[in-house]
Design a protein around this motif. Sequence first.
Motif, PDB file in Angstrom:
ATOM      1  N   ARG A  55     -39.895 -57.601  34.770  1.00 31.07           N
ATOM      2  CA  ARG A  55     -38.829 -58.077  34.127  1.00 31.07           C
ATOM      3  C   ARG A  55     -38.996 -58.282  32.538  1.00 31.07           C
ATOM      4  NH1 ARG A  55     -37.513 -62.091  39.098  1.00 31.07           N
ATOM      5  NH2 ARG A  55     -36.794 -60.370  40.426  1.00 31.07           N
ATOM      6  N   GLY A  56     -37.845 -58.165  31.628  1.00 34.25           N
ATOM      7  CA  GLY A  56     -38.070 -58.209  30.289  1.00 34.25           C
ATOM      8  C   GLY A  56     -38.414 -59.749  29.632  1.00 34.25           C
ATOM      9  N   LYS A  57     -37.992 -60.466  30.178  1.00 32.62           N
ATOM     10  CA  LYS A  57     -38.156 -61.896  30.258  1.00 32.62           C
ATOM     11  C   LYS A  57     -39.666 -62.424  30.106  1.00 32.62           C
ATOM     12  CE  LYS A  57     -37.586 -66.340  29.102  1.00 32.62           C
ATOM     13  NZ  LYS A  57     -37.650 -66.861  27.681  1.00 32.62           N
ATOM     14  N   PHE A  60     -42.027 -60.259  27.899  1.00 31.86           N
ATOM     15  CA  PHE A  60     -41.679 -61.041  26.518  1.00 31.86           C
ATOM     16  C   PHE A  60     -42.490 -62.251  26.312  1.00 31.86           C
ATOM     17  CE2 PHE A  60     -39.854 -63.396  22.972  1.00 31.86           C
ATOM     18  CZ  PHE A  60     -39.748 -62.261  22.093  1.00 31.86           C
ATOM     19  N   ARG A  65     -43.259 -58.765  23.696  1.00 33.34           N
ATOM     20  CA  ARG A  65     -42.408 -57.433  23.511  1.00 33.34           C
ATOM     21  C   ARG A  65     -41.946 -57.168  24.950  1.00 33.34           C
ATOM     22  NH1 ARG A  65     -44.173 -52.623  24.742  1.00 33.34           N
ATOM     23  NH2 ARG A  65     -46.417 -52.302  26.016  1.00 33.34           N
ATOM     24  N   ARG A  66     -41.064 -56.099  24.927  1.00 30.87           N
ATOM     25  CA  ARG A  66     -40.484 -55.824  26.099  1.00 30.87           C
ATOM     26  C   ARG A  66     -40.900 -54.277  26.390  1.00 30.87           C
ATOM     27  NH1 ARG A  66     -36.302 -59.686  27.561  1.00 30.87           N
ATOM     28  NH2 ARG A  66     -35.995 -61.026  25.885  1.00 30.87           N
ATOM     29  N   TYR A  93     -33.722 -56.166  32.097  1.00 32.93           N
ATOM     30  CA  TYR A  93     -33.886 -56.756  30.305  1.00 32.93           C
ATOM     31  C   TYR A  93     -34.710 -56.180  29.488  1.00 32.93           C
ATOM     32  CZ  TYR A  93     -30.772 -60.038  32.615  1.00 32.93           C
ATOM     33  OH  TYR A  93     -29.800 -60.737  33.566  1.00 32.93           O
ATOM     34  N   ASN A  94     -35.043 -55.063  29.426  1.00 33.38           N
ATOM     35  CA  ASN A  94     -36.096 -54.255  28.706  1.00 33.38           C
ATOM     36  C   ASN A  94     -35.248 -53.377  27.647  1.00 33.38           C
ATOM     37  OD1 ASN A  94     -38.679 -55.127  29.447  1.00 33.38           O
ATOM     38  ND2 ASN A  94     -37.768 -54.375  31.354  1.00 33.38           N
ATOM     39  N   ASN A  95     -36.096 -52.658  26.944  1.00 30.82           N
ATOM     40  CA  ASN A  95     -35.514 -51.644  25.833  1.00 30.82           C
ATOM     41  C   ASN A  95     -35.573 -50.295  25.947  1.00 30.82           C
ATOM     42  OD1 ASN A  95     -34.870 -53.901  24.182  1.00 30.82           O
ATOM     43  ND2 ASN A  95     -36.591 -54.027  23.346  1.00 30.82           N
ATOM     44  N   ASN A 124     -30.280 -52.705  29.865  1.00 34.08           N
ATOM     45  CA  ASN A 124     -31.320 -51.902  29.139  1.00 34.08           C
ATOM     46  C   ASN A 124     -30.179 -51.288  27.885  1.00 34.08           C
ATOM     47  OD1 ASN A 124     -34.238 -51.558  29.838  1.00 34.08           O
ATOM     48  ND2 ASN A 124     -33.149 -52.039  31.511  1.00 34.08           N
TER      49      ASN A 124
END
Length: 453
Positions: A55-57, A60, A65-66, A93-95, A124
Motif C-alpha cells: 500500500r502506498g501509505k 511512503f 516514495r511510492r 495508493y501508488n503511482n 493510481n
Amino acid sequence: MKKSPRKKKCICNTVAILKQITGQPKPLDDTELNKIRLNLFTERNSDGTGYLVLRGKDIFDRYKRRITDADIRAICLYLKEEPKRITRLDLSYNNITDVGFFKLLKEILVKGRSSVINLNIMNNNLTEASVLNLAKYAQFLKLKYLRLNGNDFGVNGAEYFADFLKKNDTLQYCDIGETNLTLTGVTHIVAALRCDNEGNDTLKVLDLSRIIPLFNRYSYETKWLAYHIEFLIERNSTIIELHLQKNQFIGHDVEYFVRGLRRNDTLLYLDLGYNRIGEYGAQLLGKYLAEKPPLIFLNVAGNGIKDTGARALSFGLPYSKIRALDVGYNKITDDGILDLLNTLKKYYFMRFLNIWGNTITHVSCVVIERMLMSGALFQHTIDVKVYEVDNVLHAAYYPNPANRNKHLYYDELDYGCAQPIYHIKRNVIPEKKNVKVDCKQRHRLDKTDKNNF
C-alpha cells in the motif's frame, strides 16, 4: 625429519582485484525493492497461500516514495519465483501508470503465469488505455476480485470495461467507484450485465459508489442514473451485493429502486449510504420491506431519514428478512430509535445494528441495556455501549465488525502510520465445512456468542 614448506599467503587485496575485473558497482539504493523486502511485505495464510500488500501509505512512510512503473519488474519476478502461492496483490495508493499496468497484465494476470486472483490497484494513475488493454486480455484473465476505483476511465473507458465484462467469465467482485463515468458509460456497463442479453453471468458484487456521471451541456440529474440502476436490478439475476453510496440520490429516486427490486429475487445487500433519500425514501423502503423481500442487509446511513423515516422502516422490518441494518447519522431522536428497537424481536434475528451518530439519551439507553440483558441484542452486534454517570445512562461508540467495512475499504493503516516489521504477518483462513442444520437447534444458530460468530 624434514618439515614441509609453508604455503605462502596471498598478500594481494582480493576485493580490489575483483573490483578491477567486475568494475565498481554502485551500492544498492536504500529504497530499492528486492526479493528480501517483498518477502517481508508478504502475509502468510494458514492454507499455504500469501498476500503481497504494498500500500502506498505504508511504503511512503518507510521509504519516502511510492511504487512506480520501475518497480513492476521486480514485483513480477518475485511473484513468479516465490514458491508460496500469492493469491492477492494490493498496490493501492501508488503511482502506477498505464505502462506499469500493461506489464503487470502480461506478466502476472494472464492465466498460467501466476496465482494472483485478487488485484487491488485503486487510486493510481490509470487511464482508459489500461481499461482497453484489460478488455483485450479479458478472455485470458483469471481474476475474481478487481478494484479500479479512484482511477480516471475517461470518455471511452466505461465502454471498454463493458466489453471486458462481456468477455470475462471469472470476475466475481468489481469496484469501479469514483472513476469519472459518464451517463453513456453507465448505460454500456448496465447493458453488459444484462442476463437476458448474453451479458456477464459471474459477477456477484458491484460497487458503483461516488460515480456522479459527468455532463458537458446540462447539470446532473439523479433520476437518469436511478433509472439505469433500476434497469440493472431488474435485468440481472447474479448480483447479490450492490453499493450505491454518495451518488446524491433523493427520495424520488428510491421509487425506481423499489420498482426494480420487486422484480428481483437475488439481491441480498443494498447499500444506499450517504445519499439524500430523506423521509420519503425511507417510507418507500419500509413499504417494500413489508412485502417479505429476500433482502438481508440494508444500509441507509447518512440519509437524513429522521424519526419519520425510522418509524416507516419499523413498520416493515417485522415482516422482512433483514439481519443487518445501518441507520447511523440520520438525525434520529429517541422516538425513532425506540420504534426501531421495538421491532427487533422478529423471526429473523438481527445480527448487526448500527445507530451511532443519532441523538441517543437516557430513554433509549434504558431499552438498549434491557435488550442486552435479555439476549435480544449482543454487545458485539451493536455499535454503542451503555455506561452510567450519576444515575443517568449514556451511549458511547463501540465499533462492531460491521463498522470496519470502510476502514478496510479505504485500506487505512491500523495505527495510522507504518509499524516496524518485527515478524511476518500470518492470517488464519477458516476452512469451509459442510454444516447440517437441525431445525430443533435453530435458536443456537441465531444467538451466537462472540467467539463463534
